[in-house]
Design an enzyme around this catalytic site. Structure first.
Site, mmCIF file in Angstrom:
data_model
loop_
_atom_site.group_PDB
_atom_site.id
_atom_site.type_symbol
_atom_site.label_atom_id
_atom_site.label_comp_id
_atom_site.label_asym_id
_atom_site.label_seq_id
_atom_site.Cartn_x
_atom_site.Cartn_y
_atom_site.Cartn_z
ATOM 1 N N HIS A 177 0.851 -0.980 0.109
ATOM 2 C CA HIS A 177 -0.006 0.138 0.037
ATOM 3 C C HIS A 177 0.949 1.363 -0.082
ATOM 4 O O HIS A 177 1.704 1.452 0.850
ATOM 5 C CB HIS A 177 -1.140 0.345 1.203
ATOM 6 C CG HIS A 177 -2.012 -0.807 1.271
ATOM 7 N ND1 HIS A 177 -2.608 -1.706 2.096
ATOM 8 C CD2 HIS A 177 -2.772 -1.309 -0.019
ATOM 9 C CE1 HIS A 177 -3.654 -2.394 1.740
ATOM 10 N NE2 HIS A 177 -3.545 -2.384 0.462
ATOM 11 N N HIS A 301 2.207 -3.492 6.811
ATOM 12 C CA HIS A 301 1.456 -2.517 6.690
ATOM 13 C C HIS A 301 1.240 -1.359 7.754
ATOM 14 O O HIS A 301 1.993 -1.403 8.718
ATOM 15 C CB HIS A 301 -0.328 -3.226 6.597
ATOM 16 C CG HIS A 301 -0.343 -3.855 5.169
ATOM 17 N ND1 HIS A 301 -1.151 -3.313 4.369
ATOM 18 C CD2 HIS A 301 0.119 -5.173 4.598
ATOM 19 C CE1 HIS A 301 -1.010 -4.206 3.297
ATOM 20 N NE2 HIS A 301 -0.287 -5.395 3.645
ATOM 21 N N GLU A 376 0.294 -4.470 11.125
ATOM 22 C CA GLU A 376 -0.023 -2.961 10.990
ATOM 23 C C GLU A 376 0.912 -2.325 12.011
ATOM 24 O O GLU A 376 0.467 -2.302 13.156
ATOM 25 C CB GLU A 376 -1.570 -3.002 11.347
ATOM 26 C CG GLU A 376 -2.507 -3.695 10.295
ATOM 27 C CD GLU A 376 -2.677 -2.960 9.120
ATOM 28 O OE1 GLU A 376 -2.247 -1.872 8.920
ATOM 29 O OE2 GLU A 376 -3.368 -3.539 8.251
HETATM 30 O O1 0X9 Z 1 -7.103 -3.889 4.436
HETATM 31 C C1 0X9 Z 1 -5.950 -4.260 4.158
HETATM 32 O O2 0X9 Z 1 -5.480 -4.358 3.078
HETATM 33 C C2 0X9 Z 1 -4.992 -4.250 5.437
HETATM 34 N N1 0X9 Z 1 -5.340 -3.084 6.297
HETATM 35 S S1 0X9 Z 1 -4.797 -1.537 5.691
HETATM 36 O O3 0X9 Z 1 -5.308 -0.544 6.449
HETATM 37 N N2 0X9 Z 1 -3.092 -1.605 5.606
HETATM 38 O O4 0X9 Z 1 -5.092 -1.402 4.274
HETATM 39 C C3 0X9 Z 1 -5.147 -5.427 6.208
HETATM 40 C C4 0X9 Z 1 -4.744 -6.735 5.432
HETATM 41 C C5 0X9 Z 1 -5.025 -8.015 6.224
HETATM 42 N N3 0X9 Z 1 -5.034 -9.099 5.353
HETATM 43 C C6 0X9 Z 1 -5.748 -9.517 4.484
HETATM 44 N N4 0X9 Z 1 -7.095 -9.085 4.606
HETATM 45 N N5 0X9 Z 1 -5.785 -10.345 3.767
HETATM 46 ZN ZN ZN Z 2 -2.029 -1.653 3.930
#
Ligand code: 0X9
Ligand code: ZN
Length: 439
Positions: A177, A301, A376
């Protein structure tokens, strides 16, 4: 003037307008307290219908707060809506641009790896130049690797750290990201520690595994976030109805099942199909090659201080969930020792929200890697994506403490199946069988 000249001028002009850096003078970030499902619904409706407000986090009953950014013109409307609905909110930042200015990139001095310091963020070019220099400085252990390609034609550059053949591997993904700048910074810190630390446990970690580390898994997005729009999240693929695919929704694991959109204008657009994006497709190819030797997969992340375990569609304790939870909790204990930073450990669905198609899920489902975590990183609803550069070093240090502890815990729990151990175990078994045959 000829038509073609007009056209060239038009393209030049529109490009120069487009590539101008967006400013956020007097933009406000609110930290909104979410107390019940009615409020969650209200905020979600707002997120889906009113694009004046930029939701930094997704409203969900699992999190206590939501951070939303508003321009000076729209700020009063948001405040009115919050008051009308009896919602408590604090101001996290009252002039976002001021915090963006504090993140001004530092230039890296070529041929001096020590000039990447842990008190500033760096551009993609500088991160890549640093990797080149690191590899030149440690030619016997470090190799530059290309994990994949991007839509805009860049390379996804990583580093392999290996003190010898036949080791199990650890894979680290950063920066999928774009706006989560603390992720590439932390991953670069980990690379540096593995190569330069004199701490026994870190040296052992570097020697015992083959490390495959990619600080920026979404290079096009990172460049765009640095040069044009600080809060860009996705890659930069152009569609007629919008730009960018959320690469962490594009992996072929429960693709488009939860927390993803079919609209290119959405922040969580999953793409036209699973692995539709060259970034995920090419990285998957790289990962498959080393997949059967992969012992640990970590993706970084920000933000929220959570250690997340797959999967993103169910809270069922699949595979070795209990074991991974145990190790994760202890590792977050180790992380907290240095500065008292607290993380919540748990399944994605339980502690965050339902979201599928992420790298972590694909790795767990298709490569069956024993330990798969999504960090995170810092912080918890204060500066968010604009984590001040003074926090890069402490974030790097505490995160490294936890990585070392994961390895330590895996040894304790007997999960680590180093190639050597596996060989010894099988030899012992055969020897035992031969002996018992003759006795
Ligand atoms: O939403 C996401 O992709 C991640 N959080 S963020 O705030 N950095 O965008 C969490 C990803 C967790 N993993 C999966 N959902 N596979
Ligand atoms: Zn992220």
């Amino acid at each position: 003037m000829k038509l073609v000249t007009y056209f060239v001028l038009l393209v030049y002009f529109s490009n120069s307008v487009l590539s101008e850096k967006l400013r956020y003078d007097n933009y406000t970030v609110f930290k909104i307290h979410v107390e019940n499902s009615v409020q969650v619904k209200l905020l979600r409706d707002l997120q889906d219908t009113d694009f004046r407000f930029d939701f930094w986090t997704h409203p969900d009953h699992r999190s206590k707060f939501v951070q939303v950014m508003a321009s000076p013109e729209d700020r009063a409307d948001l405040q009115k809506l919050l008051t009308e609905n009896n919602m408590n909110a604090e101001i996290s930042m009252s002039n976002v641009q001021e915090f963006i200015n504090k993140q001004t990139l530092k230039r890296y001095t070529r041929n001096n790896i020590g000039s990447m310091t842990w008190d500033a963020y760096y551009s993609l070019d500088d991160i890549y130049a640093w990797i080149d220099d690191v590899v030149a400085q440690y030619p016997n252990v470090a190799t530059k690797v290309i994990g994949g390609q991007t839509y805009e034609g860049r390379e996804i550059v990583g580093i392999k750290i290996s003190h010898g053949e036949g080791k199990k591997n650890i894979f680290i993904e950063g920066g999928i990201h774009a706006r989560e700048w603390i992720s590439p910074a932390t991953v670069c810190y980990i690379i540096n520690e593995l190569l330069t630390s004199q701490v026994q446990e870190i040296m052992a970690a570097a020697i015992d595994f083959e490390w495959h580390i990619f600080p920026v898994a979404n290079p096009d997005g990172y460049v765009f976030s640095v040069e044009s729009e600080r809060f860009w999240r996705k890659n930069r693929r152009v569609f007629s109805e919008g730009i960018g695919v959320d690469l962490n929704r594009n992996w072929n694991s429960n693709w488009l099942v939860h927390g993803a959109s079919t609209s290119p204008s959405s922040e969580v657009y999953a793409g036209p199909g699973p692995f539709s994006e060259i970034e995920t497709r090419s990285m998957a190819r790289y990962m498959r090659e080393i997949g059967d030797q992969m012992e640990i997969f970590l993706t970084f992340h920000s933000y929220g201080q959570m250690l997340l375990l797959p999967f993103g569609n169910t809270s069922e304790p699949l595979a070795n969930y209990d074991e991974a939870m145990n190790i994760g909790r202890r590792a977050m204990g180790a992380l907290s020792v240095r500065y008292g930073t607290e993380y919540v450990t748990g399944n994605i669905v339980e502690v965050l929200y339902e979201a599928t198609g992420g790298t972590d899920e694909w790795v767990k489902e298709h490569l069956h890697v024993p330990i798969v975590y999504c960090y995170e990183l810092r912080d918890r609803f204060q500066y968010g994506f604009l984590l001040p550069p003074e926090q890069i070093l402490p974030t790097g240090q505490e995160t490294m403490d936890s990585v070392v502890d994961i390895i330590h815990q895996m040894r304790r729990f007997g999960i680590l199946t180093s190639a050597g151990m596996a060989f010894k175990a099988s030899t012992m078994l055969i020897l035992g069988m031969v002996i018992s045959f003759f006795v």
